[in-house]
Design a protein around this motif. Structure first.
Motif, PDB file in Angstrom:
ATOM      1  N   ASP A 111       0.934  -1.185   0.058  1.00 24.07           N
ATOM      2  CA  ASP A 111      -0.020  -0.177  -0.138  1.00 24.07           C
ATOM      3  C   ASP A 111       0.601   1.227   0.016  1.00 24.07           C
ATOM      4  OD1 ASP A 111      -1.889   2.024   0.845  1.00 24.07           O
ATOM      5  OD2 ASP A 111      -3.339   0.341   1.173  1.00 24.07           O
TER       6      ASP A 111
ATOM      7  N   ALA B 118      -2.300   3.037   6.247  1.00 28.78           N
ATOM      8  CA  ALA B 118      -2.920   1.793   5.934  1.00 28.78           C
ATOM      9  C   ALA B 118      -2.119   0.533   6.406  1.00 28.78           C
ATOM     10  CB  ALA B 118      -3.233   1.736   4.398  1.00 28.78           C
TER      11      ALA B 118
ATOM     12  N   ILE C 270      -3.464  -2.056   9.277  1.00 30.78           N
ATOM     13  CA  ILE C 270      -3.468  -3.502   9.166  1.00 30.78           C
ATOM     14  C   ILE C 270      -2.707  -4.204   9.893  1.00 30.78           C
ATOM     15  CG2 ILE C 270      -2.918  -5.181   7.422  1.00 30.78           C
ATOM     16  CD1 ILE C 270      -3.433  -3.344   5.166  1.00 30.78           C
TER      17      ILE C 270
ATOM     18  N   PHE D 142      -1.863  -8.416   1.567  1.00 27.71           N
ATOM     19  CA  PHE D 142      -3.026  -7.482   1.755  1.00 27.71           C
ATOM     20  C   PHE D 142      -2.512  -6.310   0.803  1.00 27.71           C
ATOM     21  CE2 PHE D 142      -2.938  -8.910   6.190  1.00 27.71           C
ATOM     22  CZ  PHE D 142      -4.459  -9.207   6.350  1.00 27.71           C
TER      23      PHE D 142
ATOM     24  N   ASP E 108      -3.424  -2.901  -1.803  1.00 30.69           N
ATOM     25  CA  ASP E 108      -4.190  -1.918  -2.155  1.00 30.69           C
ATOM     26  C   ASP E 108      -4.211  -2.017  -3.822  1.00 30.69           C
ATOM     27  OD1 ASP E 108      -5.405   0.559  -2.274  1.00 30.69           O
ATOM     28  OD2 ASP E 108      -3.716   1.719  -2.414  1.00 30.69           O
TER      29      ASP E 108
ATOM     30  N   THR F 277      -7.519  -4.328  -0.141  1.00 31.36           N
ATOM     31  CA  THR F 277      -7.840  -3.274   0.709  1.00 31.36           C
ATOM     32  C   THR F 277      -7.940  -2.023  -0.437  1.00 31.36           C
ATOM     33  OG1 THR F 277      -5.604  -2.870   1.139  1.00 31.36           O
ATOM     34  CG2 THR F 277      -6.625  -4.163   2.664  1.00 31.36           C
TER      35      THR F 277
ATOM     36  N   TYR G 265     -12.575  -8.703  -0.170  1.00 30.46           N
ATOM     37  CA  TYR G 265     -12.271  -7.233  -0.457  1.00 30.46           C
ATOM     38  C   TYR G 265     -12.540  -6.551   0.878  1.00 30.46           C
ATOM     39  CZ  TYR G 265     -11.956  -8.027  -5.284  1.00 30.46           C
ATOM     40  OH  TYR G 265     -11.673  -8.463  -6.517  1.00 30.46           O
ATOM     41  N   LEU G 266     -11.819  -5.643   1.327  1.00 30.53           N
ATOM     42  CA  LEU G 266     -11.882  -4.833   2.427  1.00 30.53           C
ATOM     43  C   LEU G 266     -11.974  -3.221   1.880  1.00 30.53           C
ATOM     44  CD1 LEU G 266      -9.528  -6.216   4.992  1.00 30.53           C
ATOM     45  CD2 LEU G 266     -12.028  -6.412   5.192  1.00 30.53           C
TER      46      LEU G 266
ATOM     47  N   LYS H 104     -11.948   0.327   2.418  1.00 30.66           N
ATOM     48  CA  LYS H 104     -11.626   1.367   3.184  1.00 30.66           C
ATOM     49  C   LYS H 104     -12.706   2.517   3.653  1.00 30.66           C
ATOM     50  CE  LYS H 104      -6.909   1.132   1.546  1.00 30.66           C
ATOM     51  NZ  LYS H 104      -5.696   1.786   1.056  1.00 30.66           N
TER      52      LYS H 104
ATOM     53  N   PHE I  57     -12.284  -7.050   9.442  1.00 31.97           N
ATOM     54  CA  PHE I  57     -10.962  -7.592   9.192  1.00 31.97           C
ATOM     55  C   PHE I  57     -11.146  -9.115   9.259  1.00 31.97           C
ATOM     56  CE2 PHE I  57      -6.831  -8.594  10.596  1.00 31.97           C
ATOM     57  CZ  PHE I  57      -6.091  -8.108   9.553  1.00 31.97           C
TER      58      PHE I  57
END
Length: 233
Positions: free
Chosen positions: A8, A13, A17, A52, A54, A78, A96-97, A99, A106
């Protein structure tokens, strides 16, 4: 141990995490990468269990980065952009998280990535993690062994998880909770009940005996139970 990598371009971020991962047992941060090229170079000589990722990053976007990998680990995206979700199905994304996301959401993503028997088997040192699930109840987070779950009972917007050790009540509908469990190991037998197949002691009429508990079989679910019984003949 689940070894994970954060990719990310936003330092905050990474902090969020890692902070969440620190609350979960057996999670080990391997590296922080702030762009996809840095991650690509690292993964050429190292392996991780989970990324994780982005999506909206400079130089190389998230999905373009995934195209460069030959051996894809589990990936939890994320992102602040919900419209990218459909494209991700091409890459077998675990979850998919969107933001900003909270700790409870989570945990669901971690469960989805590692609790399903249909997912790729983890290395032997991590195999025990794939048999556990994290739930939140009574303002606490509990780690539950899947093999200890006897049955699940719906009570309105809450769900009771009855195990060989204790009963945990979570604020979640039974249909949502069942999505996190291995479908080959658990079966819904009533609109308010789902059972762990391995703990069935006997089936008689419209009742299932599990340990000292009697679970009703709903009319709409009778066919599922009959199918299970016939498959064992």
């Amino acid at each position: 141990m689940i070894r994970y990598l954060i990719i990310d371009d936003e330092p905050i971020a990474h902090d969020i995490i890692k902070g969440y991962c620190d609350l979960v047992p057996n999670m080990q941060l391997i590296k922080n990468c702030y762009d996809a090229l840095e991650a690509f170079e690292f993964l050429n000589t190292n392996e991780v269990d989970l990324i994780f990722l982005d999506l909206n990053m400079p130089i190389l976007k998230g999905f373009d980065f995934l195209k460069t990998l030959q051996n894809l680990p589990k990936v939890i995206v994320t992102t602040a952009y919900q419209e990218f979700a459909l494209e991700g199905y091409e890459y077998t994304i675990s979850d998919y998280l969107l933001k900003p996301f909270g700790f409870e959401r989570f945990l669901k993503a971690i469960n989805k990535a590692f609790s399903s028997v249909n997912q790729k088997v983890m290395p032997s040192e991590n195999s025990i993690i794939s048999n556990r699930i994290f739930v939140q109840g009574n303002k606490k987070h509990f780690q539950v062994e899947l093999e200890n779950i006897l049955y699940i009972e719906a009570t309105g917007n809450y769900t009771k998880i009855i195990t060989t050790i204790e009963t945990i009540t979570i604020r979640e509908k039974i249909s949502v909770f069942l999505e996190q469990l291995p479908k080959n190991d658990f079966m819904q037998v009533h609109k308010s009940f789902a059972i762990a197949i391995k703990h069935i002691k006997s089936v008689e009429g419209n009742r299932i005996k599990i340990s000292d508990f009697t679970i009703p079989i709903g009319k709409l679910y009778k066919m599922n139970v009959n199918g299970l019984l016939n498959s064992k003949l």
